[in-house]
Design an enzyme around this catalytic site. Structure first.
Site, PDB file in Angstrom:
ATOM      1  N   ASN A 211       0.841  -1.191   0.000  1.00  0.00           N
ATOM      2  CA  ASN A 211       0.000   0.000   0.000  1.00  0.00           C
ATOM      3  C   ASN A 211       0.878   1.244   0.000  1.00  0.00           C
ATOM      4  O   ASN A 211       2.106   1.144  -0.042  1.00  0.00           O
ATOM      5  CB  ASN A 211      -0.959  -0.012   1.197  1.00  0.00           C
ATOM      6  CG  ASN A 211      -0.210  -0.127   2.515  1.00  0.00           C
ATOM      7  OD1 ASN A 211       0.552   0.754   2.895  1.00  0.00           O
ATOM      8  ND2 ASN A 211      -0.421  -1.243   3.219  1.00  0.00           N
ATOM      9  N   ASP A 280      -4.479  -6.616   4.572  1.00  0.00           N
ATOM     10  CA  ASP A 280      -5.577  -7.469   5.022  1.00  0.00           C
ATOM     11  C   ASP A 280      -5.575  -8.822   4.318  1.00  0.00           C
ATOM     12  O   ASP A 280      -6.111  -9.803   4.841  1.00  0.00           O
ATOM     13  CB  ASP A 280      -6.917  -6.782   4.780  1.00  0.00           C
ATOM     14  CG  ASP A 280      -7.092  -5.554   5.659  1.00  0.00           C
ATOM     15  OD1 ASP A 280      -6.652  -5.590   6.825  1.00  0.00           O
ATOM     16  OD2 ASP A 280      -7.656  -4.561   5.173  1.00  0.00           O
ATOM     17  N   LYS A 290       9.549 -15.994 -11.395  1.00  0.00           N
ATOM     18  CA  LYS A 290       8.789 -14.873 -11.917  1.00  0.00           C
ATOM     19  C   LYS A 290       7.625 -15.386 -12.773  1.00  0.00           C
ATOM     20  O   LYS A 290       7.800 -16.231 -13.643  1.00  0.00           O
ATOM     21  CB  LYS A 290       9.687 -13.973 -12.761  1.00  0.00           C
ATOM     22  CG  LYS A 290       8.961 -12.791 -13.378  1.00  0.00           C
ATOM     23  CD  LYS A 290       9.884 -11.969 -14.264  1.00  0.00           C
ATOM     24  CE  LYS A 290       9.101 -10.838 -14.955  1.00  0.00           C
ATOM     25  NZ  LYS A 290       9.976 -10.061 -15.863  1.00  0.00           N
ATOM     26  N   PHE A 325      -5.256   2.683  14.543  1.00  0.00           N
ATOM     27  CA  PHE A 325      -5.460   3.689  13.496  1.00  0.00           C
ATOM     28  C   PHE A 325      -6.495   3.163  12.519  1.00  0.00           C
ATOM     29  O   PHE A 325      -6.599   1.950  12.297  1.00  0.00           O
ATOM     30  CB  PHE A 325      -4.155   3.986  12.766  1.00  0.00           C
ATOM     31  CG  PHE A 325      -3.337   5.091  13.385  1.00  0.00           C
ATOM     32  CD1 PHE A 325      -3.127   6.283  12.706  1.00  0.00           C
ATOM     33  CD2 PHE A 325      -2.789   4.941  14.651  1.00  0.00           C
ATOM     34  CE1 PHE A 325      -2.388   7.299  13.271  1.00  0.00           C
ATOM     35  CE2 PHE A 325      -2.043   5.955  15.232  1.00  0.00           C
ATOM     36  CZ  PHE A 325      -1.848   7.144  14.536  1.00  0.00           C
ATOM     37  N   LYS A 339     -14.720  -0.205  14.824  1.00  0.00           N
ATOM     38  CA  LYS A 339     -13.423  -0.867  15.020  1.00  0.00           C
ATOM     39  C   LYS A 339     -12.947  -0.705  16.455  1.00  0.00           C
ATOM     40  O   LYS A 339     -12.370  -1.631  17.044  1.00  0.00           O
ATOM     41  CB  LYS A 339     -12.403  -0.289  14.042  1.00  0.00           C
ATOM     42  CG  LYS A 339     -11.041  -0.958  14.080  1.00  0.00           C
ATOM     43  CD  LYS A 339     -10.106  -0.399  13.009  1.00  0.00           C
ATOM     44  CE  LYS A 339      -8.741  -1.061  13.046  1.00  0.00           C
ATOM     45  NZ  LYS A 339      -7.827  -0.507  11.989  1.00  0.00           N
ATOM     46  N   LYS A 343     -12.329  -4.257  18.316  1.00  0.00           N
ATOM     47  CA  LYS A 343     -10.951  -4.619  18.686  1.00  0.00           C
ATOM     48  C   LYS A 343     -10.643  -4.342  20.159  1.00  0.00           C
ATOM     49  O   LYS A 343      -9.512  -4.539  20.604  1.00  0.00           O
ATOM     50  CB  LYS A 343      -9.959  -3.839  17.826  1.00  0.00           C
ATOM     51  CG  LYS A 343     -10.199  -3.933  16.318  1.00  0.00           C
ATOM     52  CD  LYS A 343      -9.915  -5.310  15.778  1.00  0.00           C
ATOM     53  CE  LYS A 343     -10.023  -5.314  14.256  1.00  0.00           C
ATOM     54  NZ  LYS A 343      -9.783  -6.647  13.675  1.00  0.00           N
TER      55      LYS A 343
END
Length: 408
Positions: A211, A280, A290, A325, A339, A343
């Site tokens: 990301n 995730d 490859k 976060f 969340k 959590k």
């Protein structure tokens, strides 16, 4: 950022070639808001002039013990009393020997002997002189008396030898000063673990899924916690950032690696701040070679990665404070609050990637700090400022949590 407003720093400059580097140190400290006084040995004036330091600091540079710059003052005593910190750099073998044995035969050594503040000593000399048993013994004596010895760098020396003995770069010297003076030590004795950056999930030896996280937010929090005196562990994915000084950095690559690192350090952690952007999903299989381009489309089958915060929720011990976060692109408050509950977090920091100035790859952020008591919206800030506001709130709530548990 004006971190050193109201602080008085003495720079003791000795007679070594590296004395020229201290002009940059003096300039940076002055720009950070500190009052900077410079004391030079006579030999140091052969390498850089006192006028240079006077122009940079807007204060007289002192060389002579019997200076006339302060005719109504006992200068060595007044400087010693008002200094918050003294840095001696470059510290020559001669001056180190004098300081170790209480010899005060010039202004610099006299002020150091009279001072009760923290002293940083940065040796710089030929490798053989540095490694001499006498010099090493003198450095140990200074450490015994409470001085902090800044390890010399290695490289090509002025004498053309290659080895240890170089004065560290100004940034390193300033980092030592900042650690001592930039913040009150409100987190002293506290163990803080921070995760930062992205993770990478391999497809083959060439490609991976990741990301856009730069790690800047997590690194800013780690630096702020370090400045407040915490013992900091930074678990970092792959980033292009300079290491945070005085912080234990554990480099990881995949979500699984980050999970294992968190599992290892969680029992000894007081405050956990999960700022990393953890994948995730990961490819269900990784090719040993490859993957070659073929006609038509291809599909990648993914599987869930480990839920680090879910594991933390099940395994955290009593008294630990956990902050997560939440990066969202829609329904930020609802998704982040959900969340927080799911959590079992004490706090969550939410931001919307679509808000200008927030999110990945920039030096600023726009966040909302959410707890079960409500939410605090912060305006556009630099990430180091966000880190300060966040730790202010964490400190307050962590202390309340400890106080409440002590009552039980």
């Amino acid at each position: 950022m004006q971190n050193l407003q109201g602080k008085h720093i003495l720079l003791g400059v000795c007679g070594g070639v590296a004395a020229y580097k201290m002009a940059n140190v003096a300039s940076a400290l002055h720009k950070a808001g500190a009052k900077v006084s410079v004391i030079m040995t006579e030999n140091a004036t052969q390498f850089i002039t006192p006028l240079t330091f006077e122009a940079i600091t807007n204060h007289p540079c002192i060389v002579d013990t019997f200076t006339r710059e302060f005719p109504h003052d006992i200068t060595h005593i007044s400087l010693a009393k008002t200094a918050d910190l003294i840095l001696v750099a470059p510290a020559t073998a001669n001056v180190i020997a004098k300081l170790a044995h209480g010899i005060a035969d010039d202004m610099l050594t006299t002020v150091l002997l009279a001072s009760r503040c923290k002293k940083l000593i940065a040796p710089a000399m030929n490798t053989a002189m540095l490694e001499s048993p006498v010099t090493q013994d003198n450095l140990k004596i200074l450490e015994k008396y409470g001085a902090c010895i800044i390890a010399p760098a290695s490289g090509l020396l002025a004498c053309k030898d290659i080895g240890s003995g170089k004065l560290p770069e100004p940034k390193v010297l300033i980092d030592y000063i900042m650690r001592e003076l930039a913040r009150e030590k409100t987190l002293a004795g506290t163990r803080v673990t921070i995760t930062a950056g992205p993770t990478r999930e391999s497809l083959d030896p060439v490609r991976y899924l990741t990301n856009h996280s730069s790690g800047r937010m997590g690194y800013a929090i780690a630096r702020e916690a370090m400045l407040r005196g915490a013992e900091v562990i930074l678990i970092s994915g792959p980033v292009a950032l300079d290491p945070v000084p005085f912080v234990q950095i554990q480099q990881v690559i995949t979500a699984q690696h980050m999970m294992q690192a968190v599992q290892k350090v969680l029992p000894a952690t007081d405050i956990l701040i999960k700022a990393a952007a953890v994948a995730d999903y990961r490819p269900i299989s990784i090719s040993d070679h490859k993957i070659k381009k073929m006609e038509g489309d291809q599909q990648i089958t993914l599987e869930r990665t480990d839920d680090i915060l879910g594991w933390v929720a099940r395994n955290r011990r009593q008294g630990q404070f956990v902050c997560g976060f939440s990066m969202e692109t829609q329904d930020m408050m609802a998704n982040s609050a959900a969340k927080l509950d799911r959590k079992k977090l004490d706090m969550i920091v939410a931001n919307n990637l679509k808000v200008e100035g927030a999110g990945f790859g920039v030096d600023t952020n726009v966040v909302t700090i959410i707890t079960r008591d409500g939410a605090v919206e912060l305006p556009l800030m630099r990430k180091d400022e966000v880190a300060g506001k966040l730790l202010d709130m964490i400190e307050q709530r962590f202390q309340i949590k400890k106080d409440n548990e002590n009552k039980i």
